[in-house]
Design an enzyme around this catalytic site. Structure first.
Site, PDB file in Angstrom:
ATOM      1  N   CYS A  60     -44.876 -58.899-112.317  1.00 10.84           N
ATOM      2  CA  CYS A  60     -44.570 -58.307-111.014  1.00 10.84           C
ATOM      3  C   CYS A  60     -43.613 -59.156-110.182  1.00 10.84           C
ATOM      4  O   CYS A  60     -43.936 -60.294-109.832  1.00 10.84           O
ATOM      5  CB  CYS A  60     -45.870 -58.099-110.236  1.00 10.84           C
ATOM      6  SG  CYS A  60     -45.608 -57.453-108.572  1.00 10.84           S
ATOM      7  N   TYR A 191     -36.474 -49.967-109.110  1.00 13.33           N
ATOM      8  CA  TYR A 191     -37.615 -49.065-109.269  1.00 13.33           C
ATOM      9  C   TYR A 191     -37.243 -47.632-108.887  1.00 13.33           C
ATOM     10  O   TYR A 191     -37.737 -46.668-109.480  1.00 13.33           O
ATOM     11  CB  TYR A 191     -38.800 -49.543-108.430  1.00 13.33           C
ATOM     12  CG  TYR A 191     -39.481 -50.744-109.013  1.00 13.33           C
ATOM     13  CD1 TYR A 191     -40.515 -50.604-109.931  1.00 13.33           C
ATOM     14  CD2 TYR A 191     -39.109 -52.034-108.656  1.00 13.33           C
ATOM     15  CE1 TYR A 191     -41.155 -51.708-110.483  1.00 13.33           C
ATOM     16  CE2 TYR A 191     -39.727 -53.146-109.198  1.00 13.33           C
ATOM     17  CZ  TYR A 191     -40.749 -52.972-110.110  1.00 13.33           C
ATOM     18  OH  TYR A 191     -41.370 -54.067-110.658  1.00 13.33           O
TER      19      TYR A 191
END
Length: 324
Positions: A60, A191
């Site tokens: 992440c 994203y």
């Protein structure tokens, strides 16, 4: 204790498709649920050594930047670290790397457990980074956008001797403005492309992303770091996206106009940071590849892990010393 093959009985979802895709197919990242700031003011979270646990997964980028800042500032003994597997499951982030398959301090197997314990009605995704107050077993902050700021300011009394000033007062207006751009167009931009559910949404995100990377390439032609001759919070934020770009985003998110290695300034800048203590030693390319390619959002039914690219090139020499 939740079992590995049992879906957790909570309101929490574990996939972006549940609540974060708009009608036109664009990705709209969820808002953070736990945003109480750290500080000394009324209602703020006190900065105390040993009270908080930072939960993260090596895949992440949002969590990675908090870990980098924790390392740079010497907060390792102040804020403990819990590490989830990089491969997100249908039950969310899993602490399968630890003995017994549970976080050794909190005793949870899956991250949603502590979110549900904190707020039984919470129905978003359980995200990392998450800061847990170990005295109350509550998630107290998952505000990835501001978390590094708190480490840099509220926790300043705990910084190691000689720690860098990543958020200097004289540059805060510039850092804030740049970080806002980086978030929308680069950090979250990849994203927006990768999670898009329409051609139009994908191409719009793709074009914005590469237009900004082109501008950053030009910016870094005249300075070693984004704000001049010192590493700041903004460099941490850009680095975590650059580190994941060629090994994951380029193929998995279809952000494939250029690789980072194709940008001379961005690539040498990225290597410079990677070779700086706190950056490369917290970067796990294998975990990043596994997380993006094998997780429950990867659309990879045969669970085939790409063999490349060669990441040894991150240790090759860079040219950023020319700005000294």
């Amino acid at each position: 204790m939740a079992q590995e093959n049992t879906i957790l009985d909570t309101h929490i979802v574990n996939h972006e498709d549940a609540n974060e895709i708009t009608k036109d197919g664009a990705f709209n990242r969820q808002k953070n649920r736990f945003t109480t700031p750290f500080g000394e003011g009324p209602g703020e979270l006190p900065a105390e050594a040993g009270r908080y646990r930072l939960l993260w997964a090596r895949i992440c980028p949002w969590a990675h930047r908090a870990v980098i800042v924790r390392e740079l500032l010497g907060l390792q003994e102040v804020i403990s670290l819990g590490t989830a597997s990089p491969v997100r499951t249908e039950n969310g982030w899993e602490f399968s790397l630890d003995e017994g398959g549970v976080d050794p301090l909190l005793g949870i197997r899956y991250l949603p457990e502590i979110y549900a314990e904190t707020d039984p009605e919470y129905s978003g995704r359980a995200t990392v980074p998450a800061v847990v107050d170990v005295t109350t077993r509550k998630v107290v902050n998952n505000d990835y956008f501001r978390l590094t700021y708190y480490f840099e300011t509220a926790f300043k009394p705990f910084h190691k001797a000689g720690a860098p000033d990543l958020y200097p007062e004289a540059l805060r207006t510039d850092i804030d403005a740049l970080n806002d751009i980086l978030f929308h167009e680069v950090n979250n931009g990849v994203y927006k492309a990768g999670f898009a559910k329409s051609q139009q949404a994908y191409e719009q995100a793709y074009d914005v992303l590469f237009a900004r990377l082109d501008q950053l390439e030009e910016r870094l032609s005249t300075r070693r770091y984004l704000l001049g001759d010192q590493i700041t919070d903004a460099d941490v934020r850009l680095y975590v996206t650059l580190a994941r770009f060629d090994v994951a985003y380029y193929s998995v998110f279809r952000t494939n106009r250029n690789r980072i290695v194709d940008f001379p300034n961005l690539w040498n800048y990225a290597k410079d940071l990677y070779q700086t203590p706190g950056f490369g030693d917290t970067t796990d390319f294998e975990a990043i590849k596994r997380g993006y390619q094998l997780g429950n959002h990867a659309e990879n039914p045969y669970q085939i892990l790409a063999k490349g690219p060669d990441v040894s090139i991150w240790n090759e020499s860079h040219d950023r010393n020319r700005f000294q």
